[in-house]
Design a protein around this motif. Structure first.
Motif, PDB file in Angstrom:
ATOM      1  N   MET A 190       1.247   4.528  12.519  1.00 51.44           N
ATOM      2  CA  MET A 190       0.184   5.338  13.096  1.00 51.44           C
ATOM      3  C   MET A 190       0.499   5.567  14.567  1.00 51.44           C
ATOM      4  N   GLY A 191       0.338   6.799  15.047  1.00 50.89           N
ATOM      5  CA  GLY A 191       0.644   7.150  16.430  1.00 50.89           C
ATOM      6  C   GLY A 191      -0.459   6.757  17.394  1.00 50.89           C
ATOM      7  N   MET A 192      -0.094   6.754  18.661  1.00 52.96           N
ATOM      8  CA  MET A 192      -1.063   6.446  19.721  1.00 52.96           C
ATOM      9  C   MET A 192      -1.669   7.732  20.247  1.00 52.96           C
ATOM     10  N   SER A 193      -2.847   7.630  20.797  1.00 55.41           N
ATOM     11  CA  SER A 193      -3.502   8.760  21.431  1.00 55.41           C
ATOM     12  C   SER A 193      -3.211   8.759  22.922  1.00 55.41           C
ATOM     13  N   VAL A 194      -3.162   9.948  23.487  1.00 55.62           N
ATOM     14  CA  VAL A 194      -3.018  10.082  24.937  1.00 55.62           C
ATOM     15  C   VAL A 194      -4.404   9.963  25.549  1.00 55.62           C
ATOM     16  N   ILE A 195      -4.544   9.054  26.495  1.00 60.46           N
ATOM     17  CA  ILE A 195      -5.812   8.792  27.172  1.00 60.46           C
ATOM     18  C   ILE A 195      -5.702   9.272  28.617  1.00 60.46           C
ATOM     19  N   ILE A 196      -6.702  10.017  29.080  1.00 61.81           N
ATOM     20  CA  ILE A 196      -6.738  10.468  30.474  1.00 61.81           C
ATOM     21  C   ILE A 196      -7.751   9.613  31.225  1.00 61.81           C
ATOM     22  N   SER A 197      -7.309   9.091  32.376  1.00 57.13           N
ATOM     23  CA  SER A 197      -8.170   8.238  33.189  1.00 57.13           C
ATOM     24  C   SER A 197      -7.771   8.357  34.654  1.00 57.13           C
ATOM     25  N   ALA A 198      -8.590   7.770  35.509  1.00 56.62           N
ATOM     26  CA  ALA A 198      -8.265   7.745  36.936  1.00 56.62           C
ATOM     27  C   ALA A 198      -7.027   6.884  37.149  1.00 56.62           C
ATOM     28  N   ALA A 199      -6.166   7.337  38.036  1.00 59.51           N
ATOM     29  CA  ALA A 199      -4.963   6.568  38.366  1.00 59.51           C
ATOM     30  C   ALA A 199      -5.362   5.323  39.154  1.00 59.51           C
ATOM     31  N   LYS A 200      -4.565   4.284  38.995  1.00 58.05           N
ATOM     32  CA  LYS A 200      -4.746   3.042  39.738  1.00 58.05           C
ATOM     33  C   LYS A 200      -3.587   2.898  40.713  1.00 58.05           C
ATOM     34  N   ALA A 201      -3.749   2.058  41.698  1.00 60.49           N
ATOM     35  CA  ALA A 201      -2.704   1.851  42.705  1.00 60.49           C
ATOM     36  C   ALA A 201      -1.365   1.506  42.057  1.00 60.49           C
ATOM     37  N   GLN A 202      -1.395   0.693  41.011  1.00 66.06           N
ATOM     38  CA  GLN A 202      -0.146   0.286  40.376  1.00 66.06           C
ATOM     39  C   GLN A 202       0.531   1.414  39.588  1.00 66.06           C
ATOM     40  N   ASP A 203      -0.118   2.580  39.453  1.00 66.87           N
ATOM     41  CA  ASP A 203       0.475   3.728  38.759  1.00 66.87           C
ATOM     42  C   ASP A 203       1.367   4.570  39.658  1.00 66.87           C
ATOM     43  N   ALA A 204       1.338   4.333  40.953  1.00 69.35           N
ATOM     44  CA  ALA A 204       2.016   5.220  41.909  1.00 69.35           C
ATOM     45  C   ALA A 204       3.488   5.440  41.577  1.00 69.35           C
ATOM     46  N   ALA A 251      -0.972   6.814  48.966  1.00 68.76           N
ATOM     47  CA  ALA A 251      -2.080   7.276  49.811  1.00 68.76           C
ATOM     48  C   ALA A 251      -2.959   8.275  49.067  1.00 68.76           C
ATOM     49  N   GLU A 252      -2.349   9.163  48.287  1.00 67.37           N
ATOM     50  CA  GLU A 252      -3.141  10.124  47.511  1.00 67.37           C
ATOM     51  C   GLU A 252      -4.017   9.404  46.484  1.00 67.37           C
ATOM     52  N   ILE A 253      -3.461   8.421  45.811  1.00 67.59           N
ATOM     53  CA  ILE A 253      -4.246   7.678  44.820  1.00 67.59           C
ATOM     54  C   ILE A 253      -5.412   6.961  45.498  1.00 67.59           C
ATOM     55  N   ALA A 254      -5.197   6.466  46.714  1.00 69.45           N
ATOM     56  CA  ALA A 254      -6.250   5.739  47.436  1.00 69.45           C
ATOM     57  C   ALA A 254      -7.351   6.657  47.954  1.00 69.45           C
ATOM     58  N   THR A 255      -7.024   7.900  48.298  1.00 71.99           N
ATOM     59  CA  THR A 255      -8.014   8.753  48.966  1.00 71.99           C
ATOM     60  C   THR A 255      -8.477   9.958  48.152  1.00 71.99           C
ATOM     61  N   ASN A 256      -7.669  10.433  47.233  1.00 73.67           N
ATOM     62  CA  ASN A 256      -8.015  11.629  46.455  1.00 73.67           C
ATOM     63  C   ASN A 256      -8.356  11.252  45.025  1.00 73.67           C
ATOM     64  N   LEU A 257      -8.687  12.248  44.235  1.00 74.46           N
ATOM     65  CA  LEU A 257      -8.863  12.025  42.809  1.00 74.46           C
ATOM     66  C   LEU A 257      -7.509  12.263  42.153  1.00 74.46           C
ATOM     67  N   VAL A 258      -6.991  11.263  41.507  1.00 74.82           N
ATOM     68  CA  VAL A 258      -5.723  11.383  40.794  1.00 74.82           C
ATOM     69  C   VAL A 258      -5.980  10.907  39.370  1.00 74.82           C
ATOM     70  N   PHE A 259      -5.638  11.777  38.419  1.00 72.38           N
ATOM     71  CA  PHE A 259      -5.808  11.429  37.017  1.00 72.38           C
ATOM     72  C   PHE A 259      -4.440  11.326  36.367  1.00 72.38           C
ATOM     73  N   VAL A 260      -4.335  10.410  35.425  1.00 71.35           N
ATOM     74  CA  VAL A 260      -3.101  10.249  34.674  1.00 71.35           C
ATOM     75  C   VAL A 260      -3.408  10.330  33.186  1.00 71.35           C
TER      76      VAL A 260
END
Length: 167
Positions: free
Chosen positions: A1-15, A50-59
């Motif tokens: 069974m395949g995985m689904s793509v999930i969209i969420s706010a980026a975290k600092a560790q995603d940079a 810096a963008e992840i800390a101050t802006n809206l970044v989604f992954v």
């Protein structure tokens, strides 16, 4: 069974994953313009953090892997700026770009009180232009970026339909 793509706010560790994905995704744009010094290819890890800390970044995540991202910020006049939308090449053509764009728009409207959205793409980037026009964006002008690429500027009102189907 395949995985689904999930969209969420980026975290600092995603940079780092966001930057690597951006570098991979914008290679085709660089080739299209014959310019490997375009802004997304010369961005630093610190500026992504810096963008992840101050802006809206989604992954978009497929398991633990970041397979898409988009950034948004808003100015004092309520204009939401959307940029650096990218989807891993192996997942393109499945609506993930439209989902990320919708997440950025919703986040900017809800969290930053944006009343209008603005974005830009290179004048030769037909796939990007199709996506943005289907999402309700209209061309409002053009400008040459610091990297020398002519950019098409597009906008839409926050109250506009999120996605326009072709007749």
């Amino acid at each position: 069974m395949g995985m689904s793509v999930i969209i969420s706010a980026a975290k600092a560790q995603d940079a780092e994953q966001v930057l690597k994905l951006q570098y991979l995704c914008f290679q085709s744009e660089a080739e299209l313009y014959g310019n490997y010094r375009i802004d997304p290819l010369v961005q630093t890890l610190d500026s992504v953090r810096a963008e992840i800390a101050t802006n809206l970044v989604f992954v978009a995540r497929l398991g633990e892997e970041v397979v898409g991202s988009v950034r948004g910020s808003a100015d004092q006049e309520g204009t939401g700026q959307i940029g650096r939308l990218c989807v891993h090449p192996r997942l393109r053509g499945h609506g993930l770009g439209a989902r990320l764009l919708g997440a950025a728009e919703a986040g900017l409207a809800d969290q930053r009180s944006a009343t209008r959205f603005r974005l830009h793409t290179g004048h030769r980037s037909e796939g990007n232009l199709r996506l943005y026009r289907r999402a309700g964006y209209a061309t409002v002008g053009d400008a040459t970026g610091q990297d020398g690429v002519r950019m098409i500027l597009l906008e839409k009102e926050a109250s506009a339909p999120a996605y326009v189907t072709s007749a």
